[in-house]
Scaffold this motif. Structure first.
Motif, mmCIF file in Angstrom:
data_model
loop_
_atom_site.group_PDB
_atom_site.id
_atom_site.type_symbol
_atom_site.label_atom_id
_atom_site.label_comp_id
_atom_site.label_asym_id
_atom_site.label_seq_id
_atom_site.Cartn_x
_atom_site.Cartn_y
_atom_site.Cartn_z
ATOM 1 N N VAL A 133 105.205 -53.542 61.469
ATOM 2 C CA VAL A 133 105.666 -54.506 60.470
ATOM 3 C C VAL A 133 104.528 -54.765 59.490
ATOM 4 C CG1 VAL A 133 106.622 -56.801 60.076
ATOM 5 C CG2 VAL A 133 107.270 -55.510 62.119
ATOM 6 N N THR A 134 104.793 -54.537 58.206
ATOM 7 C CA THR A 134 103.758 -54.558 57.179
ATOM 8 C C THR A 134 103.829 -55.832 56.337
ATOM 9 O OG1 THR A 134 104.983 -53.570 55.323
ATOM 10 C CG2 THR A 134 104.168 -52.071 57.041
ATOM 11 N N THR B 171 111.743 -54.530 67.042
ATOM 12 C CA THR B 171 111.436 -55.378 65.894
ATOM 13 C C THR B 171 112.606 -55.558 64.930
ATOM 14 O OG1 THR B 171 110.494 -53.449 64.767
ATOM 15 C CG2 THR B 171 108.961 -54.901 65.966
ATOM 16 N N SER B 172 113.806 -55.145 65.307
ATOM 17 C CA SER B 172 114.970 -55.358 64.451
ATOM 18 C C SER B 172 115.176 -56.853 64.232
ATOM 19 C CB SER B 172 116.221 -54.748 65.091
ATOM 20 O OG SER B 172 117.369 -55.012 64.313
ATOM 21 N N GLY B 173 115.232 -57.273 62.965
ATOM 22 C CA GLY B 173 115.445 -58.679 62.641
ATOM 23 C C GLY B 173 114.200 -59.537 62.698
ATOM 24 N N ILE B 174 113.061 -58.968 63.088
ATOM 25 C CA ILE B 174 111.804 -59.720 63.172
ATOM 26 C C ILE B 174 111.111 -59.719 61.804
ATOM 27 C CG2 ILE B 174 109.532 -59.769 64.254
ATOM 28 C CD1 ILE B 174 111.668 -60.508 66.206
ATOM 29 N N ALA B 175 110.476 -60.834 61.456
ATOM 30 C CA ALA B 175 109.749 -60.961 60.179
ATOM 31 C C ALA B 175 110.611 -60.519 59.010
ATOM 32 C CB ALA B 175 108.441 -60.170 60.220
ATOM 33 N N PRO B 176 111.768 -61.151 58.827
ATOM 34 C CA PRO B 176 112.669 -60.731 57.750
ATOM 35 C C PRO B 176 112.004 -60.819 56.385
ATOM 36 C CG PRO B 176 113.300 -62.886 58.621
ATOM 37 C CD PRO B 176 112.278 -62.333 59.546
ATOM 38 N N GLY B 177 112.347 -59.864 55.537
ATOM 39 C CA GLY B 177 111.796 -59.823 54.195
ATOM 40 C C GLY B 177 110.672 -58.825 54.024
ATOM 41 N N TYR B 178 110.186 -58.245 55.144
ATOM 42 C CA TYR B 178 109.024 -57.374 55.078
ATOM 43 C C TYR B 178 109.354 -55.962 55.568
ATOM 44 C CZ TYR B 178 106.361 -61.575 54.126
ATOM 45 O OH TYR B 178 105.892 -62.728 53.551
ATOM 46 N N VAL C 33 120.071 -56.288 70.226
ATOM 47 C CA VAL C 33 119.621 -55.075 70.910
ATOM 48 C C VAL C 33 118.968 -54.138 69.904
ATOM 49 C CG1 VAL C 33 121.393 -55.239 72.691
ATOM 50 C CG2 VAL C 33 121.866 -53.920 70.617
ATOM 51 N N ASN C 34 118.363 -53.080 70.429
ATOM 52 C CA ASN C 34 117.796 -52.039 69.586
ATOM 53 C C ASN C 34 118.931 -51.237 68.952
ATOM 54 O OD1 ASN C 34 115.960 -50.324 68.385
ATOM 55 N ND2 ASN C 34 115.063 -49.610 70.294
ATOM 56 N N VAL C 35 118.718 -50.734 67.740
ATOM 57 C CA VAL C 35 119.752 -49.960 67.059
ATOM 58 C C VAL C 35 120.006 -48.649 67.822
ATOM 59 C CG1 VAL C 35 118.131 -48.747 65.534
ATOM 60 C CG2 VAL C 35 120.495 -49.126 64.785
ATOM 61 N N PRO C 36 121.263 -48.191 67.940
ATOM 62 C CA PRO C 36 121.516 -46.899 68.582
ATOM 63 C C PRO C 36 121.109 -45.744 67.676
ATOM 64 C CG PRO C 36 123.582 -47.871 67.815
ATOM 65 C CD PRO C 36 122.513 -48.891 67.584
ATOM 66 N N MET C 37 120.473 -44.739 68.261
ATOM 67 C CA MET C 37 119.989 -43.561 67.534
ATOM 68 C C MET C 37 120.424 -42.303 68.270
ATOM 69 S SD MET C 37 116.200 -45.153 66.813
ATOM 70 C CE MET C 37 116.318 -46.351 68.168
#
Length: 261
Positions: free
Chosen positions: A250-251, A23-30, A138-142
């Motif tokens: 995502v809220t 969900t990185s970058g999805i529904a920006p602002g939330y 891509v997904n963030v590296p952790m």
């Protein structure tokens, strides 16, 4: 899915099985949240662990009561269906990843929603800083680290961090920006040599995907909400559920409400 979907539209798509990605970058602002779900007789200790470790575990909401799958402070949410991918732990070991947990739900379960670094990415992008996992799609590296969390009851373990690379001047600006968002991990915990926090190879993250790091860039590390999953491995509750790394709840809460001026 387009990235400008509303949170409600995104959650509906997840419920319908039409979206299962990170969900990185999805529904920006939330605000996006990490999720941890535990039996009620483990919940108080986990709450104390979150309170003792606010950088990796910034608590935003808890189930109103055991068995209640809603999080009314964060929107019209059903934690059993509204996350793209879940991890199920049994006796501290990952047993499966599933698309929803409706059939696994029990009347003694308590859900914890924790702040996520995907929320502050919006502020970095608004300041014209490149967020590499977003630009590379891509997904963030952790990474697991050697940084100890403060124990609380049966919960303990090492901190997990997420990484985004920046040139030195941009790294300083990123620190300044993220300091304003303590409820979604706040300022970084480390920048520079990853070996100093126990990370041997940036190109092989423990969770998520590797991203490009240029020779003139510094890796910058933030406390990460995957940390509770490491604590679950140590505490070994008989049953627990989390989000899959990068697949967040995502809220309806606006990121702007979390900023400390």
């Amino acid at each position: 899915m387009t990235r400008d979907f509303s949170p409600a539209e995104l959650r509906q798509a997840i419920r319908a099985g039409e979206f299962n990605g990170n969900t990185s970058g999805i529904a920006p602002g939330y605000v996006q949240c990490n999720l941890a779900i535990l039996p009620a007789d483990w919940a108080d200790e986990f709450l104390r662990f979150c309170q003792a470790n606010p950088k990796p575990c910034p608590l935003l909401a808890i189930s109103p009561s055991p068995g209640d799958a809603s999080l009314p402070l964060l929107g019209d949410i059903d934690v059993r269906t509204d996350v793209p991918s879940y991890r199920v732990f049994r006796d501290g070991r990952l047993s499966e990843e599933v698309a929803d947990i409706a059939t696994l739900w029990r009347d003694d379960l308590v859900a914890f929603a924790l702040g996520c670094s995907f929320s502050f990415e919006e502020a970095l992008l608004a300041d014209s800083l490149e967020v590499r996992n977003v630009s590379e799609g891509v997904n963030v590296p952790m990474y697991r680290t050697n940084i100890d969390c403060t124990p609380a009851g049966r919960f303990q373990g090492k901190m997990v961090v997420s990484m985004r690379p920046f040139k030195a001047a941009d790294a300083i600006r990123a620190v300044q920006i993220c300091t304003r968002f303590p409820s979604v991990h706040g300022a970084p915990v480390h920048l520079g040599d990853p070996a100093l926090i126990g990370i041997e190879k940036l190109e092989t993250p423990d969770f998520g995907d590797a991203v490009t790091v240029a020779e003139d860039e510094l890796p910058v590390f933030w406390a990460c909400g995957v940390t509770p999953q490491v604590a679950l491995e140590k505490a070994r509750p008989p049953f627990a559920i989390t989000h899959s790394p990068g697949h967040m709840l995502v809220t309806d809460l606006r990121n702007s409400r979390l900023a400390v001026m």
